[in-house]
Design a protein around this motif. Structure first.
Motif, PDB file in Angstrom:
ATOM      1  N   PHE A 204       0.878  -1.258  -0.035  1.00 14.26           N
ATOM      2  CA  PHE A 204      -0.045   0.005   0.028  1.00 14.26           C
ATOM      3  C   PHE A 204       0.932   1.255   0.115  1.00 14.26           C
ATOM      4  CE2 PHE A 204       0.527  -1.407   4.400  1.00 14.26           C
ATOM      5  CZ  PHE A 204       0.779  -0.328   5.129  1.00 14.26           C
ATOM      6  N   ILE A 205       0.355   2.356  -0.109  1.00  9.11           N
ATOM      7  CA  ILE A 205       0.961   3.581  -0.314  1.00  9.11           C
ATOM      8  C   ILE A 205       0.814   4.572   0.830  1.00  9.11           C
ATOM      9  CG2 ILE A 205       1.506   5.625  -1.753  1.00  9.11           C
ATOM     10  CD1 ILE A 205       0.915   3.695  -4.266  1.00  9.11           C
ATOM     11  N   LEU A 206       1.524   5.262   1.519  1.00  8.71           N
ATOM     12  CA  LEU A 206       1.186   6.245   2.360  1.00  8.71           C
ATOM     13  C   LEU A 206       1.633   7.584   1.676  1.00  8.71           C
ATOM     14  CD1 LEU A 206       0.862   3.864   4.299  1.00  8.71           C
ATOM     15  CD2 LEU A 206       1.709   5.316   6.121  1.00  8.71           C
ATOM     16  N   ARG A 207       0.975   8.702   1.706  1.00 13.48           N
ATOM     17  CA  ARG A 207       1.122   9.988   1.476  1.00 13.48           C
ATOM     18  C   ARG A 207       1.199  11.015   2.395  1.00 13.48           C
ATOM     19  NH1 ARG A 207      -2.031   9.303  -4.332  1.00 13.48           N
ATOM     20  NH2 ARG A 207      -0.164   9.039  -5.688  1.00 13.48           N
ATOM     21  N   LEU A 208       1.893  11.917   2.522  1.00 10.04           N
ATOM     22  CA  LEU A 208       1.710  13.186   3.412  1.00 10.04           C
ATOM     23  C   LEU A 208       1.475  14.493   2.599  1.00 10.04           C
ATOM     24  CD1 LEU A 208       2.222  14.485   6.322  1.00 10.04           C
ATOM     25  CD2 LEU A 208       4.562  14.844   5.507  1.00 10.04           C
ATOM     26  N   ALA A 209       0.663  15.131   2.799  1.00  7.30           N
ATOM     27  CA  ALA A 209       0.173  16.268   2.312  1.00  7.30           C
ATOM     28  C   ALA A 209       0.188  17.318   3.420  1.00  7.30           C
ATOM     29  CB  ALA A 209      -1.175  16.313   1.641  1.00  7.30           C
TER      30      ALA A 209
ATOM     31  N   LYS B 135      -8.678  23.629   2.696  1.00  9.35           N
ATOM     32  CA  LYS B 135      -8.215  23.831   4.121  1.00  9.35           C
ATOM     33  C   LYS B 135      -8.462  22.944   5.151  1.00  9.35           C
ATOM     34  CE  LYS B 135      -7.742  27.758   5.035  1.00  9.35           C
ATOM     35  NZ  LYS B 135      -6.150  28.398   5.092  1.00  9.35           N
ATOM     36  N   ALA B 136      -8.467  21.534   4.700  1.00  8.17           N
ATOM     37  CA  ALA B 136      -8.506  20.470   5.602  1.00  8.17           C
ATOM     38  C   ALA B 136      -7.053  20.231   6.382  1.00  8.17           C
ATOM     39  CB  ALA B 136      -8.563  19.055   4.878  1.00  8.17           C
ATOM     40  N   THR B 137      -7.282  19.707   7.448  1.00  7.40           N
ATOM     41  CA  THR B 137      -6.082  19.643   8.313  1.00  7.40           C
ATOM     42  C   THR B 137      -5.028  18.740   7.560  1.00  7.40           C
ATOM     43  OG1 THR B 137      -5.292  18.814  10.510  1.00  7.40           O
ATOM     44  CG2 THR B 137      -6.785  17.383   9.527  1.00  7.40           C
ATOM     45  N   SER B 138      -3.614  19.151   7.968  1.00  7.55           N
ATOM     46  CA  SER B 138      -2.655  18.129   7.614  1.00  7.55           C
ATOM     47  C   SER B 138      -3.061  16.809   7.560  1.00  7.55           C
ATOM     48  CB  SER B 138      -1.407  18.671   8.175  1.00  7.55           C
ATOM     49  OG  SER B 138      -0.349  17.706   7.712  1.00  7.55           O
ATOM     50  N   ARG B 139      -2.854  15.943   6.756  1.00  6.67           N
ATOM     51  CA  ARG B 139      -2.938  14.702   6.866  1.00  6.67           C
ATOM     52  C   ARG B 139      -2.019  13.610   6.203  1.00  6.67           C
ATOM     53  NH1 ARG B 139      -4.840  17.305   2.602  1.00  6.67           N
ATOM     54  NH2 ARG B 139      -4.792  16.173   0.716  1.00  6.67           N
TER      55      ARG B 139
ATOM     56  N   LEU C  96      -8.065   5.788  -2.720  1.00  9.58           N
ATOM     57  CA  LEU C  96      -8.003   6.234  -1.254  1.00  9.58           C
ATOM     58  C   LEU C  96      -8.676   5.395  -0.309  1.00  9.58           C
ATOM     59  CD1 LEU C  96      -6.866   8.369   0.563  1.00  9.58           C
ATOM     60  CD2 LEU C  96      -8.909  10.004   0.178  1.00  9.58           C
ATOM     61  N   VAL C  97      -7.992   4.790   0.618  1.00  8.03           N
ATOM     62  CA  VAL C  97      -8.647   3.868   1.631  1.00  8.03           C
ATOM     63  C   VAL C  97      -8.924   4.499   2.832  1.00  8.03           C
ATOM     64  CG1 VAL C  97      -8.535   1.848   2.741  1.00  8.03           C
ATOM     65  CG2 VAL C  97      -7.607   2.101   0.567  1.00  8.03           C
ATOM     66  N   GLN C  98      -7.929   5.317   3.330  1.00  7.81           N
ATOM     67  CA  GLN C  98      -8.020   5.923   4.788  1.00  7.81           C
ATOM     68  C   GLN C  98      -7.397   7.356   4.709  1.00  7.81           C
ATOM     69  OE1 GLN C  98      -6.371   3.398   7.851  1.00  7.81           O
ATOM     70  NE2 GLN C  98      -8.534   2.474   8.130  1.00  7.81           N
ATOM     71  N   THR C  99      -7.636   8.321   5.430  1.00  6.91           N
ATOM     72  CA  THR C  99      -7.204   9.228   5.794  1.00  6.91           C
ATOM     73  C   THR C  99      -6.977   9.497   7.373  1.00  6.91           C
ATOM     74  OG1 THR C  99      -8.145  10.531   4.108  1.00  6.91           O
ATOM     75  CG2 THR C  99      -7.158  11.885   5.830  1.00  6.91           C
ATOM     76  N   TRP C 100      -5.721   9.487   7.825  1.00  8.56           N
ATOM     77  CA  TRP C 100      -5.463   9.360   9.194  1.00  8.56           C
ATOM     78  C   TRP C 100      -5.312  10.976   9.819  1.00  8.56           C
ATOM     79  CZ3 TRP C 100      -0.366   5.967   9.570  1.00  8.56           C
ATOM     80  CH2 TRP C 100      -0.603   4.856   9.143  1.00  8.56           C
ATOM     81  N   GLU C 101      -6.507  11.397  10.601  1.00  8.15           N
ATOM     82  CA  GLU C 101      -6.736  12.254  11.244  1.00  8.15           C
ATOM     83  C   GLU C 101      -5.923  12.313  12.510  1.00  8.15           C
ATOM     84  OE1 GLU C 101      -7.994  14.839  10.201  1.00  8.15           O
ATOM     85  OE2 GLU C 101      -9.288  13.906   8.229  1.00  8.15           O
ATOM     86  N   LEU C 102      -4.740  13.370  12.801  1.00  4.26           N
ATOM     87  CA  LEU C 102      -3.753  13.164  13.691  1.00  4.26           C
ATOM     88  C   LEU C 102      -3.878  14.094  14.727  1.00  4.26           C
ATOM     89  CD1 LEU C 102      -0.895  12.338  11.224  1.00  4.26           C
ATOM     90  CD2 LEU C 102      -2.165  10.899  12.678  1.00  4.26           C
ATOM     91  N   GLU C 103      -3.898  13.589  15.827  1.00  5.05           N
ATOM     92  CA  GLU C 103      -3.657  14.847  17.211  1.00  5.05           C
ATOM     93  C   GLU C 103      -2.561  15.368  17.064  1.00  5.05           C
ATOM     94  OE1 GLU C 103      -6.147  15.560  19.216  1.00  5.05           O
ATOM     95  OE2 GLU C 103      -7.777  13.993  18.133  1.00  5.05           O
ATOM     96  N   PRO C 104      -2.280  16.473  17.635  1.00  6.57           N
ATOM     97  CA  PRO C 104      -0.801  17.168  17.772  1.00  6.57           C
ATOM     98  C   PRO C 104      -0.315  16.685  18.990  1.00  6.57           C
ATOM     99  CG  PRO C 104      -2.643  18.512  18.368  1.00  6.57           C
ATOM    100  CD  PRO C 104      -3.234  17.538  17.841  1.00  6.57           C
ATOM    101  N   LEU C 105      -0.292  15.478  19.511  1.00  3.40           N
ATOM    102  CA  LEU C 105       0.144  15.208  20.529  1.00  3.40           C
ATOM    103  C   LEU C 105       0.766  13.653  20.319  1.00  3.40           C
ATOM    104  CD1 LEU C 105      -2.468  16.001  23.454  1.00  3.40           C
ATOM    105  CD2 LEU C 105      -0.168  17.203  22.834  1.00  3.40           C
ATOM    106  N   TRP C 106       1.933  13.308  21.005  1.00  2.00           N
ATOM    107  CA  TRP C 106       2.430  11.864  20.641  1.00  2.00           C
ATOM    108  C   TRP C 106       1.411  10.959  21.588  1.00  2.00           C
ATOM    109  CZ3 TRP C 106       4.792  10.579  16.989  1.00  2.00           C
ATOM    110  CH2 TRP C 106       5.909  11.098  16.240  1.00  2.00           C
ATOM    111  N   ARG C 107       1.128   9.687  21.039  1.00  2.00           N
ATOM    112  CA  ARG C 107       0.170   8.892  21.757  1.00  2.00           C
ATOM    113  C   ARG C 107       0.263   7.466  21.034  1.00  2.00           C
ATOM    114  NH1 ARG C 107      -4.368   7.856  18.668  1.00  2.00           N
ATOM    115  NH2 ARG C 107      -4.939   9.596  17.154  1.00  2.00           N
ATOM    116  N   GLU C 108       0.041   6.376  21.600  1.00  2.29           N
ATOM    117  CA  GLU C 108      -0.080   5.282  21.225  1.00  2.29           C
ATOM    118  C   GLU C 108      -1.052   5.166  19.856  1.00  2.29           C
ATOM    119  OE1 GLU C 108       0.199   0.917  22.911  1.00  2.29           O
ATOM    120  OE2 GLU C 108      -2.039   1.549  22.710  1.00  2.29           O
TER     121      GLU C 108
END
Length: 686
Positions: A616-621, A627-631, A648-660
């Motif tokens: 599979f392929i991961l992409r960073l925009a 105006k969507a959040t960085s993903r 496109l299968v998933q978009t990872w919505e990321l919290e701005p904190l390190w977490r598991e």
């Protein structure tokens, strides 16, 4: 009477000088005229080039004079530092989602708008003529001519010799170059890390094919003579008041890092105590595991002094070192021994302990050896250079100047703006202001003599190059900005809470400016807009913090991971054990919308090499037009072409904190990659 000022150079230094003289002083005080060898403004920064256009490559004119930068290149400092106080990035690109680290083409556009707003006299002529001026400003920059060191045997090298500044021009030829043998990068500063990472990314990209991975048999050998830290563009912060990750300049130039009391400008040799303190600071930020790959140094023997570390900026460098694609060696290249029968050579390197090592089968040498400033000074007569204590043997400090490298009090009609190495946009704006105030005659108390700064520069010349010199002679950016603020009677703007907090950026230091049509102070809306943008970027839940987290997480995925199998109903602690490996291969983005990209291959335990892998392929925009959040986006691969993106299968919505965090494998629907990351502690990789 209006003072005529000749400004040599139409790059950032020359532009800010002209605009400052025109708009920061009453109408009619100055009449600046800019001279440049090119018809375009912007200096090294490309003007008006689209970031995705690789055909806009400009080399030198054959005399070592650099061309423009790669339009796709990112700045290594954030847009808050790469800016002037009186022009917000949002005014240049209204309504757009701006990257925190702009591309070179965007910086070129910023400078074009800045020049338009200066509205000064323009000259466009190839004729030879003469004029009389009251003052002269050298703003032609420090990076005047490429430097290629003299190395025995280099002139007979049968392969390719490339200066790092033109490496982007060779991108189409890199496959032929790197497939013939090893690549050696010479130089351990900013450009050395960038060049090594660029070659390693190229090799990783070309190793991928639809059927299997074809890793390059050749390494990138990075030979550097100084210890250095390869910093990622975002640094982690342990604070309840700011985002978890900040652009490195906003973290390192924070006023709160300075001890209580007046902020003094530090200039001179670096003590071993300061070198140890600097290393300790980066160790506390980045952790022991990162240090093994991102801190290039030698083991200290008994009685050996610690050298001041240099800093290079590169998101992928440490990951490529970890993966074995880059082999870093601290030492000096002493000879190149060519093979008469092949287009390869052996490169000899002397280590700090006196031993020598040889890099065999070298097909390409990249000179990340920087630039020499002397060409910028060639127009000055010998008697003037003598007064300036000019040294052709010291490219780090070729002149001994007063007031933060701005003037020499014996020759007050000659000024310098931007003539030094370091984070200079804010400083060169201060330098231009200082010259304007000095020459205006409006303040008779202005003095340009600084014996302490002269002594500091002279002591640098007399110290051991390896043991007491830092990377930049005028490296104390915060102290330099504060020193100029005191001389110019500028009150630093408050970001929040106390004035003595938050990062030093040009927009915090506003100087009295005048409208060209009326002798009235105009509004500071541009600076207000920049500071509002900065405040938003410093909070946890803002999009800028999410961009930083996304970039840091994406960078850390590089390499191989253990995967575990879970069902959709499994809890966080339930798993069926390790089921295979996930390997993330960095490659060139296959769509210009994205900034970075991986091809990920899933290899279950027990699978034979001949069996088909799941991919599979991961992409960073980092920016988005909607105006969507960085993903981070997860894409399937095209069934007909295992290298191309499918859907496109998933978009990872990321919290701005390190977490598991864990994400479902998009192919099998049941394999998860697990990662718990902290740059302040050791990482667990295979």
């Amino acid at each position: 009477m209006t003072k005529r000022v000749a400004i040599i150079g139409a790059g950032p230094s020359g532009l800010v000088t002209a605009k400052t003289l025109l708009q920061n002083f009453p109408k009619g005080t100055y009449c600046p005229v800019i001279f440049d060898t090119r018809h375009e403004i912007g200096g090294l920064w490309p003007a008006g080039f689209p970031a995705s256009d690789a055909s806009t490559c400009t080399k030198d004119d054959g005399d070592g004079t650099p061309g423009t930068l790669d339009p796709r290149m990112r700045t290594n400092l954030s847009r808050f530092t790469v800016a002037f106080s009186d022009l917000a990035w949002g005014s240049v690109f209204p309504g757009q989602d701006l990257p925190l680290f702009p591309r070179a083409s965007q910086v070129g556009r910023y400078l074009a708008v800045y020049a338009e707003r200066a509205n000064g006299d323009q000259k466009s002529s190839d004729q030879v003529f003469s004029e009389d001026f009251d003052h002269l400003v050298l703003a032609s920059g420090y990076f005047a001519q490429r430097y290629i060191p003299v190395i025995p045997g280099l002139e007979k090298f049968p392969g390719r010799i490339i200066h790092s500044s033109t490496l982007h021009c060779e991108r189409d030829n890199l496959k032929d170059i790197t497939s013939q043998g090893q690549t050696v990068i010479i130089g351990g500063s900013m450009s050395g890390v960038e060049a090594a990472s660029a070659i390693a990314l190229h090799q990783s990209s070309t190793a991928l094919s639809s059927d299997k991975i074809h890793p390059s048999p050749f390494q990138v050998h990075h030979i550097h003579s100084r210890p250095f830290w390869a910093l990622p563009t975002y640094l982690p912060q342990e604070s309840n008041e700011t985002a978890s990750f900040l652009p490195l300049d906003l973290a390192m130039y924070d006023l709160a890092r300075r001890p209580p009391g007046p902020i003094e400008y530090a200039l001179g040799p670096i003590s071993e105590e300061k070198a140890l303190k600097t290393n300790g600071y980066f160790q506390s930020l980045l952790g022991g595991d990162y240090e093994r790959y991102g801190h290039m140094h030698t083991a200290q023997g008994s009685g050996e002094k610690v050298q001041p570390p240099w800093v290079a900026i590169g998101n992928d460098y440490a990951e490529f070192v970890r993966a074995g694609a880059i082999k870093a060696t601290m030492g000096r290249v002493i000879s190149v021994q060519s093979n008469k029968d092949k287009k390869v050579a052996s490169v000899a390197c002397r280590l700090p302990n006196g031993e020598s090592v040889m890099v065999e089968d070298v097909a390409a040498i990249v000179m990340a050896t920087g630039f020499m400033p002397h060409k910028s000074l060639a127009l000055l007569p010998d008697d003037v250079l003598s007064i300036l204590e000019y040294s052709i043997e010291d490219p780090f400090s070729p002149l001994i100047l007063d007031k933060g490298g701005t003037v020499r009090f014996e020759m007050p009609d000659l000024g310098f703006v931007g003539f030094y190495r370091g984070p200079y946009w804010g400083v060169m704006e201060m330098q231009a202001r200082y010259l304007g105030k000095l020459w205006s005659g409006l303040d008779e108390t202005v003095s340009c003599q600084t014996n302490d700064q002269r002594d500091g520069l002279r002591s640098l010349r007399s110290t051991d190059l390896l043991l007491a010199r830092g990377q930049f002679p005028m490296a104390d950016y915060v102290g330099l900005m504060e020193s100029f603020a005191g001389d110019l009677e500028i009150d630093r703007s408050v970001l929040s809470g106390e004035s003595r907090s938050g990062p030093v950026v040009p927009a915090r230091y506003l100087f009295g400016r005048f409208n060209r049509d009326q002798d009235l102070n105009i509004s500071d809306e541009e600076a207000v807009g920049t500071l509002d943008d900065l405040r938003n970027s410093l909070v946890h839940d803002h999009d800028a913090a999410q961009k930083a987290a996304a970039s840091a997480i994406f960078r850390a995925l590089h390499g191989s991971w253990k995967s575990t199998k879970k069902s959709a109903s499994s809890s966080a602690s339930e798993s069926e054990g390790v089921t295979g490996d996930l390997t993330f291969y960095p490659r060139y983005p296959t769509n210009p919308v994205y900034d970075r990209e991986y091809l990920c291959e899933d290899t279950p335990i027990g699978q034979s090499p001949s069996q088909e892998r799941n991919r599979f392929i991961l992409r960073l925009a980092e920016t988005a037009s909607d105006k969507a959040t960085s993903r981070i986006e997860v894409w399937s691969v095209d069934l007909a072409d295992q290298l191309s993106a499918g859907v496109l299968v998933q978009t990872w919505e990321l919290e701005p904190l390190w977490r598991e965090w864990r994400e479902e494998d998009v192919v099998t629907g049941e394999v998860h990659a697990e990662a718990e990351r902290s740059m302040a502690s050791d990482w667990a990789w295979i």
